[in-house]
Design a protein around this motif. Structure first.
Motif, PDB file in Angstrom:
ATOM      1  N   SER A 545      29.642  19.116   5.209  1.00 20.16           N
ATOM      2  CA  SER A 545      29.884  19.469   3.804  1.00 20.16           C
ATOM      3  C   SER A 545      29.558  20.927   3.522  1.00 20.16           C
ATOM      4  CB  SER A 545      29.040  18.566   2.899  1.00 20.16           C
ATOM      5  OG  SER A 545      27.655  18.704   3.221  1.00 20.16           O
ATOM      6  N   TYR A 546      28.527  21.485   4.187  1.00 22.02           N
ATOM      7  CA  TYR A 546      28.151  22.874   3.943  1.00 22.02           C
ATOM      8  C   TYR A 546      29.173  23.840   4.543  1.00 22.02           C
ATOM      9  CZ  TYR A 546      26.347  22.190   8.684  1.00 22.02           C
ATOM     10  OH  TYR A 546      26.210  21.863  10.017  1.00 22.02           O
ATOM     11  N   ALA A 547      30.081  23.346   5.404  1.00 21.85           N
ATOM     12  CA  ALA A 547      31.075  24.226   6.033  1.00 21.85           C
ATOM     13  C   ALA A 547      32.500  23.831   5.678  1.00 21.85           C
ATOM     14  CB  ALA A 547      30.902  24.191   7.555  1.00 21.85           C
ATOM     15  N   SER A 548      32.663  22.976   4.674  1.00 21.52           N
ATOM     16  CA  SER A 548      34.001  22.488   4.357  1.00 21.52           C
ATOM     17  C   SER A 548      34.644  23.203   3.184  1.00 21.52           C
ATOM     18  CB  SER A 548      33.951  20.992   4.044  1.00 21.52           C
ATOM     19  OG  SER A 548      33.103  20.752   2.926  1.00 21.52           O
ATOM     20  N   ASP A 549      33.930  24.120   2.558  1.00 18.77           N
ATOM     21  CA  ASP A 549      34.502  24.826   1.410  1.00 18.77           C
ATOM     22  C   ASP A 549      34.005  26.269   1.455  1.00 18.77           C
ATOM     23  OD1 ASP A 549      35.974  25.096  -0.966  1.00 18.77           O
ATOM     24  OD2 ASP A 549      34.155  24.775  -2.178  1.00 18.77           O
TER      25      ASP A 549
END
Length: 750
Positions: A545-549
């Motif tokens: 999640s920390y690298a998906s946006d």
């Protein structure tokens, strides 16, 4: 014989094409094999003792290897010195790194080519010793088998038809050469060199080929295709666990999904299981660094050697490895304790990888307690301090980084401020629509592996699998000053639908992983946060999640992955781009596949029948050559030798101490011949009389002429004796005599 062995070894070495990239290795291989074989031939011509000949071959091997690979470090260009041994150590380390960290085809660096040439030279000495002084030329084929086994287990395509046929041809030449100079005494009497030996060698070679084609049918691992280019056993593959970087591609290409094990976790996010960390970069390839000096015994309490933030997310994972076997323990990152293990285990404070000292993962059930920093994109964006709490080894780069890698890193990260922004730019670029996931394109394109030249090819082709994507992101991160490493292990797998009860916890959902879930991903270090995993491989795993946006324009959406990989949901099959299949055995489906199957079954049945009939055909060939009328032959002696072998087949073998007359008398009184059979009795008496007259009579007298006239009826007499034997024998004795004749195992001297 030396030339025959050199031909066989060089023929078998053609199978190494595809293990090595290109043909640069072939010239030193030819030089090594030919020089060693030549020295062995010269020493044997000079009548040197067998032991001295073998030692001379080994000395010649040392000199030619020294001249080829260590000329500048040696005395007079071929005598080893202290500097030679220093360079030798570097070559062996380089070869070891290649074996550990690369997959076929590998770049033919000096270290791995040296090992190959040394091995081929040793095989020449071994085969020469077996074929000449030990008198076992057929056994020398073990050396050829040793050469073929290596490419057969490493190359995705198997040993290859060219190398296999060349080795078979060389083996036939060895057998023919040995029979030419040491013929079977049962076939000729006065000729020191046997005629027709090539035909015998071809028969033996055909039988060996038939055995090679049929044996895989009874061995697990040869499920598809035909030997030697079909499916094959892989001793470094999934059956022995995950050996970093060398079998990852083969594991993913394994359609059966071997190496299955299960786990249950309390995590609400998909769990990656790490086996080992690849962090050593020597300039050409990635390799694991086990740090033997700093490893600690007992994973009951673990902590990294770098500081962690105060806010941590803790989770519990229960693993049951079953039959999965590996020296490295698959665990979620970052483990703080592992309980329930049997055996002795050690762990590395720098990477937290766990390795068995006297045990493997086979039949282990253990519980892993792990703690991860609570990661957010905002926290990572602020972690831009220069890394000072870890070794500079994690940022080391070689001087020969290809320009395409440097230019790509600069272009992709242009305008990105801070380490997190640069990491995201690299990940989004690799996950963009410009790249495709493929297991076959690297193999077909010849860039399967993780070396710098492979990475350059990958960035140009823009197609590969997790090893290529992870290596590309790790190298480009180091180019931008971000410490990096590669984790090798398993993607989250798929839910089994079962739950596992754990004391003090709600039942945990169970997941299963196997070889098809083998995976590699990069980890980047952020000061004050620790090692952070990224997912640059499209269609595999899940983007955190920390690298998906944000997501790069045109890049794949990660929401679908996250939704389908949460505990309790099934993992979708990776949407691998279609790859054109090579035409050949096993390709296709439907009626085409059925046709191939029928052809294989029919061919296998025919080969099996030919193999079963080969002793009878071989025995019939010997009989036909003995009884074939020809001038200037010891025809009576050949007919007598045939009578002795025929009697041996039916249970009345001759005694070396018997005279011909005594043996004939014993045979005539035996049950096998039958005292009441006048035809058989007369035939034996006539054959014995002809042999005595021809062997003991005057050279040019009437007795010799009479024996020559009797040659016309020798075949008729042998046929009469054979008919009598079959009539009086039981069905089992007749079957054994005709189809498994004991005389083939006899080496009598007339």
């Amino acid at each position: 014989m030396a030339a025959a062995i050199a031909i066989a070894v060089l023929g078998a070495s053609l199978a190494l094409n595809g293990v090595f990239r290109g043909w640069v290795w072939l010239v030193p291989a030819i030089t090594t094999v030919c020089i060693v074989a030549l020295v062995l031939a010269v020493l044997r011509t000079l009548r040197a003792p067998s032991l001295l000949t073998a030692l001379g071959g080994l000395v010649a091997l040392v000199f030619i290897l020294d001249f080829t690979f260590f000329r500048q470090q040696s005395l007079a260009g071929f005598i080893p010195s202290g500097a030679t041994f220093d360079t030798l150590g570097q070559f062996l380390r380089r070869a070891g790194d290649t074996v550990v960290s690369e997959t076929a085809p590998v770049a033919p660096n000096a270290g791995i080519v040296f090992v190959a040439c040394a091995s081929l030279g040793l095989v020449v000495v071994l085969m020469d010793a077996l074929a000449v002084p030990l008198g076992m030329p057929a056994t020398s084929g073990v050396g050829l088998l040793a050469i073929l086994v290596f490419p057969a287990t490493i190359k995705p395509q198997g040993a290859g038809l060219l190398g296999f046929l060349a080795a078979a041809l060389g083996f036939i030449v060895i057998l023919g050469c040995s029979q030419w100079f040491a013929p079977d005494s049962r076939l000729q009497s006065d000729n020191a060199r046997g005629t027709g030996q090539l035909k015998r060698s071809v028969v033996i070679g055909a039988a060996a080929l038939a055995l090679g084609l049929l044996l895989p049918l009874a061995i697990p691992g040869f499920e598809r295709g035909t030997f030697p280019v079909g499916s094959r056993l892989n001793p470094w593959g999934v059956s022995n666990g995950l050996n970093p970087m060398i079998t990852l591609g083969n594991s993913l290409r394994n359609p059966t999904g071997d190496g299955r094990f299960t786990y249950a976790t309390s995590s609400t996010a998909p769990v990656y299981l790490r086996s080992v960390t690849i962090d050593k970069f020597d300039g050409d390839t990635w390799a694991p660094d086990d740090r033997e000096a700093s490893r600690r015994i007992g994973p009951g309490r673990m902590a990294p050697d770098y500081p962690l933030p105060s806010e941590l997310v803790r989770q519990l994972t229960v693993v049951d490895t079953g039959q999965f076997t590996s020296p490295y323990l698959p665990v979620p990152y970052a483990p703080t304790a592992v309980n329930g293990l049997s055996g002795r285990w050690s762990w590395d404070p720098a990477t937290l990888s766990i390795r068995g000292e006297d045990s493997t993962t086979r039949n282990q059930q253990y519980t892993v307690y792990s703690a991860l920093p609570a990661l957010t994109s905002a926290a990572l964006a602020q972690a831009n301090a220069r890394p000072t709490s870890i070794s500079q080894d994690f940022i080391q780069l070689p001087s020969n980084v290809p320009d395409i890698v440097k230019n790509t890193a600069n272009t992709v990260t242009a305008g990105a401020n801070g380490n997190y922004a640069k990491a995201m730019a690299i990940q989004d670029y690799l996950r963009s629509s410009q790249f495709s996931y493929s297991l076959q394109a690297p193999v077909q394109g010849g860039y399967d592996g993780n070396g710098m030249s492979v990475l350059a090819d990958f960035l140009q082709q823009k197609s590969g699998y997790c090893v290529h994507f992870a290596s590309a992101m790790a190298v480009m991160a180091r180019l931008k000053g971000i410490p990096s490493r590669i984790a090798v292990g398993y993607a989250p797998g798929h839910a089994t639908g079962a739950t596992v009860a754990v004391a003090g916890q709600e039942p945990l959902p169970e997941f299963a992983v196997d070889a098809r879930d083998a995976h590699a991903w990069p980890e980047l270090y952020f000061e004050g946060v620790g090692w952070v995993a990224f997912e640059p491989t499209p269609s595999r795993g899940v983007v955190p999640s920390y690298a998906s946006d944000p997501v790069a324009p045109g890049g794949p959406s990660t929401k679908l992955h996250e939704e389908n990989l949460t505990p309790g949901a099934a993992t979708p099959a990776p949407s691998v781009p279609a790859v054109p299949q090579l035409a050949g055995p096993g390709a296709g489906s439907g009626s085409g596949a059925g046709s191939w199957t029928v052809l294989y079954v029919v061919a296998g049945a025919l080969l099996l029948a030919a193999l079963a009939a080969s002793p009878r055909m071989f025995r019939s060939g010997i009989r036909g050559r003995r009884l074939r009328p020809a001038p200037s032959r010891d025809s009576a002696a050949l007919a007598w030798a045939e009578l002795q072998d025929l009697a041996t087949d039916y249970g009345v073998p001759p005694d070396p101490s018997e005279t011909p007359r005594r043996f004939a008398e014993r045979l005539r009184n035996s049950v096998a011949l039958g005292a009441s059979d006048d035809v058989g009795q007369h035939a034996v008496a006539s054959l014995a009389g002809d042999f005595e007259r021809q062997r003991y009579g005057p050279p040019d007298g009437p007795a010799r002429k009479s024996a020559e006239q009797g040659d016309r009826t020798a075949a008729v007499r042998i046929a009469a004796v054979r008919t009598t034997f079959r009539r009086n024998a039981s069905w089992f004795a007749a079957f054994r005599a005709e189809w498994l004749p004991p005389s083939l195992m006899s080496r009598r001297r007339r």
